[in-house]
Write an enzyme that holds these catalytic residues in place. Structure first.
Site, PDB file in Angstrom:
ATOM      1  N   GLN A 114       0.822  -1.215   0.000  1.00 15.36           N
ATOM      2  CA  GLN A 114       0.000   0.000   0.000  1.00 15.36           C
ATOM      3  C   GLN A 114       0.861   1.272   0.000  1.00 15.36           C
ATOM      4  O   GLN A 114       0.467   2.289  -0.571  1.00 15.36           O
ATOM      5  CB  GLN A 114      -0.925  -0.015   1.224  1.00 15.36           C
ATOM      6  CG  GLN A 114      -2.115   0.907   1.120  1.00 15.36           C
ATOM      7  CD  GLN A 114      -3.275   0.301   0.353  1.00 15.36           C
ATOM      8  OE1 GLN A 114      -3.625  -0.842   0.546  1.00 15.36           O
ATOM      9  NE2 GLN A 114      -3.882   1.073  -0.533  1.00 15.36           N
ATOM     10  N   LYS A 117       1.818   1.842  -3.649  1.00 12.48           N
ATOM     11  CA  LYS A 117       0.592   2.101  -4.415  1.00 12.48           C
ATOM     12  C   LYS A 117       0.116   3.526  -4.163  1.00 12.48           C
ATOM     13  O   LYS A 117      -0.160   4.295  -5.090  1.00 12.48           O
ATOM     14  CB  LYS A 117      -0.485   1.107  -3.984  1.00 12.48           C
ATOM     15  CG  LYS A 117      -1.800   1.229  -4.725  1.00 12.48           C
ATOM     16  CD  LYS A 117      -2.942   0.488  -4.035  1.00 12.48           C
ATOM     17  CE  LYS A 117      -2.650  -0.983  -3.849  1.00 12.48           C
ATOM     18  NZ  LYS A 117      -3.862  -1.737  -3.397  1.00 12.48           N
ATOM     19  N   LYS A 129      -2.673  -1.014   6.625  1.00 15.33           N
ATOM     20  CA  LYS A 129      -3.699  -2.022   6.341  1.00 15.33           C
ATOM     21  C   LYS A 129      -4.162  -2.631   7.651  1.00 15.33           C
ATOM     22  O   LYS A 129      -3.409  -2.640   8.631  1.00 15.33           O
ATOM     23  CB  LYS A 129      -3.108  -3.129   5.458  1.00 15.33           C
ATOM     24  CG  LYS A 129      -4.144  -3.955   4.750  1.00 15.33           C
ATOM     25  CD  LYS A 129      -4.619  -3.273   3.481  1.00 15.33           C
ATOM     26  CE  LYS A 129      -5.703  -4.025   2.760  1.00 15.33           C
ATOM     27  NZ  LYS A 129      -5.933  -3.491   1.406  1.00 15.33           N
ATOM     28  N   ASP A 169     -11.975  -3.733   2.100  1.00 14.64           N
ATOM     29  CA  ASP A 169     -11.154  -4.701   1.368  1.00 14.64           C
ATOM     30  C   ASP A 169     -11.987  -5.995   1.358  1.00 14.64           C
ATOM     31  O   ASP A 169     -13.220  -5.928   1.540  1.00 14.64           O
ATOM     32  CB  ASP A 169      -9.790  -4.891   2.053  1.00 14.64           C
ATOM     33  CG  ASP A 169      -8.781  -5.621   1.171  1.00 14.64           C
ATOM     34  OD1 ASP A 169      -8.192  -4.992   0.281  1.00 14.64           O
ATOM     35  OD2 ASP A 169      -8.577  -6.842   1.351  1.00 14.64           O
ATOM     36  N   THR A 213     -12.061   0.675  -8.045  1.00 11.67           N
ATOM     37  CA  THR A 213     -10.928  -0.247  -8.212  1.00 11.67           C
ATOM     38  C   THR A 213     -11.065  -1.013  -9.526  1.00 11.67           C
ATOM     39  O   THR A 213     -10.118  -1.085 -10.320  1.00 11.67           O
ATOM     40  CB  THR A 213     -10.834  -1.213  -7.018  1.00 11.67           C
ATOM     41  OG1 THR A 213     -10.912  -0.455  -5.813  1.00 11.67           O
ATOM     42  CG2 THR A 213      -9.537  -1.980  -7.048  1.00 11.67           C
ATOM     43  N   ASN A 244     -16.381  -6.870  -5.051  1.00 12.90           N
ATOM     44  CA  ASN A 244     -16.399  -5.463  -5.439  1.00 12.90           C
ATOM     45  C   ASN A 244     -15.501  -5.181  -6.649  1.00 12.90           C
ATOM     46  O   ASN A 244     -15.932  -4.572  -7.632  1.00 12.90           O
ATOM     47  CB  ASN A 244     -15.970  -4.599  -4.240  1.00 12.90           C
ATOM     48  CG  ASN A 244     -15.802  -3.148  -4.628  1.00 12.90           C
ATOM     49  OD1 ASN A 244     -14.696  -2.696  -4.879  1.00 12.90           O
ATOM     50  ND2 ASN A 244     -16.906  -2.418  -4.728  1.00 12.90           N
ATOM     51  N   SER A 380     -10.467   6.986  -2.907  1.00 22.93           N
ATOM     52  CA  SER A 380     -10.570   7.249  -1.465  1.00 22.93           C
ATOM     53  C   SER A 380      -9.956   8.611  -1.134  1.00 22.93           C
ATOM     54  O   SER A 380     -10.499   9.374  -0.330  1.00 22.93           O
ATOM     55  CB  SER A 380      -9.825   6.174  -0.678  1.00 22.93           C
ATOM     56  OG  SER A 380     -10.599   5.004  -0.567  1.00 22.93           O
TER      57      SER A 380
END
Ligand code: NDP
Ligand code: 2IT
Length: 448
Positions: A114, A117, A129, A169, A213, A244, A380
């Protein structure tokens, strides 16, 4: 000073020693460290100042008990985690996963990925996370709510819009975000919208976050195709998972002219030559919270396969959108024989190292998750911008921003790969570009 590659080897050995048994974290760390060889040769300041050694160690790791009472009146005990990995670029930011497989090593691999990213999005967010080994499958809404409330009763003290901002998630969607945010609001007595993303539209959420996403992954692939003068037109696509990320990847592939002929869940896969009917899929998975086999029951052109693998179907483009290490070396070999030319990771680290190696040798272009699935966290960050401004943007405007961000990430990966002598290597480009921004911030902020 030792040779840069020796320093990287030492750092990796230390990662193995300090984090014994955390196989997924080792895998994620090795993949990034390998890409940094050329960087540390050019820039010894990163090894001299121990930026990499600091970066592999999370700033803070929180592990806590989550007790709750099920519908039968029986006390259940789960374990909760939040790994606050790096706040060099902004508040810790990253999802929360509820799945029985969750453990510290998995949360650490996700938190580590993350960091890079979030850096690649160009937006001011650090990396983190969280999650729990709670299994929502078969649990009533009341049980899910009580679990979320207990989870947040502990976690709330570690969060804040300037400190740590979770989102969803695996196993955590709009319903769970609602219960988590509700409990946070109740305990803190603050309507702090910016402390969570993925909120409902009537209580501070952003348009397009639900779709972001999956849509973002497909925009990324669209750029990969354009580089070769191709488009989605008529391309046969496989999308694993049916949650999702998968649902909105399928929707966008169809909007851009491709056809998705199969998707899956942990019980098997469906094959539908007529193209997956996304509205039916949403009805089965989102509304009924059912299994993918029910989709095949309701759709004459589809068949359900419980044994075997989705990756057995021949395709042009494969989008693994379920979970880590779901696509192994054998799957890669089958996909290559079936004519795949592009693989983009909608999930985090879905391809094993052996699979990635096989794709590289066969000339299959691969987009790493930290680039291809960055649209979720990027949106986000757009939700955080709207919350800070007490504003709410239209769907069109938000989607335009998302598209622009994904095309920008794609170009940054390719230009960075070129600059470091690795043309076409999206994984190296993503790791290097993501790393440099965080590393430079860490140098500027001193040894902290
Ligand atoms: P969901 O919970 O909505 O869906 C997960 C899907 O993957 C389900 O179909 C599930 O099947 C399947 N799946 C999960 N675990 C396994 C497993 N062990 N074996 C086989 N299938 C499995 O999650 P998301 O769609 O949100 O997340 C999917 C991936 O995308 C994850 O890797 C996540 O980290 C990543 N991601 C998510 C983002 C987001 O914004 N949500 C952003 C960026 C990445 P079943 O229902 O049978 O368990
Ligand atoms: O893996 C991920 O990027 C996510 N689950 C989304 C994180 C976020 O904060 O939106």
């Amino acid at each position: 000073m030792s040779h840069p590659n020796e320093t990287l080897r030492d750092i990796y050995d230390e990662v193995l020693r300090r984090n014994a048994g955390e196989a997924e974290f080792h895998q994620a760390a090795l993949e990034v460290l390998e890409s940094l060889e050329t960087v540390v040769t050019k820039h010894p300041e990163y090894t001299d100042s121990q930026v990499i050694r600091r970066l592999v160690e999370p700033e803070r790791q929180i592990i806590f008990r989550v007790p709750w009472v099920d519908d039968r009146g029986v006390v259940q005990v789960n374990r909760g985690f939040r790994v606050q990995y790096s706040s060099a670029l902004g508040p810790f930011k990253g999802g929360i996963r509820f799945h029985p497989s969750v453990n510290l090593g998995i949360v650490k691999f996700l938190g580590f990925e993350q960091i890079f990213k979030n850096s690649l999005t160009g937006l001011p967010i650090g990396g983190g996370k969280g999650g729990s080994d709670f299994d929502p499958k078969g649990r009533s809404t009341g049980e899910v709510m009580r679990f979320c409330q207990s989870f947040m009763t502990e976690l709330h003290r570690h969060l804040g819009e300037y400190t740590d901002v979770p989102a969803g998630d695996i196993g955590v969607g709009g319903r769970e975000i609602g219960y988590l945010f509700g409990q946070y609001k109740r305990i803190t007595n603050r309507y702090e919208s910016g402390v969570f993303t993925g909120k409902g539209l009537s209580w501070g959420g952003s348009r397009v976050r639900t779709e972001a996403t999956g849509y973002g992954t497909v925009y990324f692939v669209d750029e990969m195709l354009k580089v070769r003068g191709e488009s989605f037109d008529g391309k046969r696509v496989l999308v694993s998972g049916s949650g999702n990320v998968a649902i909105y990847a399928i929707e966008k592939v169809h909007q851009l002219g491709g056809i998705v002929i199969g998707c899956s869940d942990s019980g098997g896969y469906v094959h539908d030559e007529a193209g997956i009917d996304v509205e039916l899929l949403k009805e089965v998975k989102d509304v009924r919270r059912g299994r993918i086999s029910e989709y095949a029951d309701l759709r004459p052109s589809a068949s359900f396969v419980a044994q075997g693998s989705l990756w057995d179907l021949p395709c042009d483009i494969a989008l693994p959108c379920a979970t880590q290490n779901e696509l192994d070396g054998d799957h890669a070999a089958t996909l290559i024989r079936g004519g795949v030319s592009i693989v983009a990771e909608g999930a985090n680290m879905p391809c094993t190292r052996v699979a990635l190696q096989a794709f590289a040798e066969a000339g299959v272009r691969c987009a790493p998750g930290k680039a291809a699935n960055a649209g979720g966290v990027a949106t986000s960050a757009l939700e955080m911008q709207q919350n800070a401004a007490r504003d709410s943007w239209s769907f069109e405007h938000t989607e335009e921003r998302l598209e622009e961000i994904m095309r920008g990430i794609h170009d940054r990966c390719l230009s960075t790969a070129d600059e470091y002598g690795l043309p076409g290597n999206y994984a190296a480009g993503a790791n290097i570009a993501g790393f440099i921004k965080v590393a430079d911030a860490m140098l500027a902020l001193g040894v902290i």
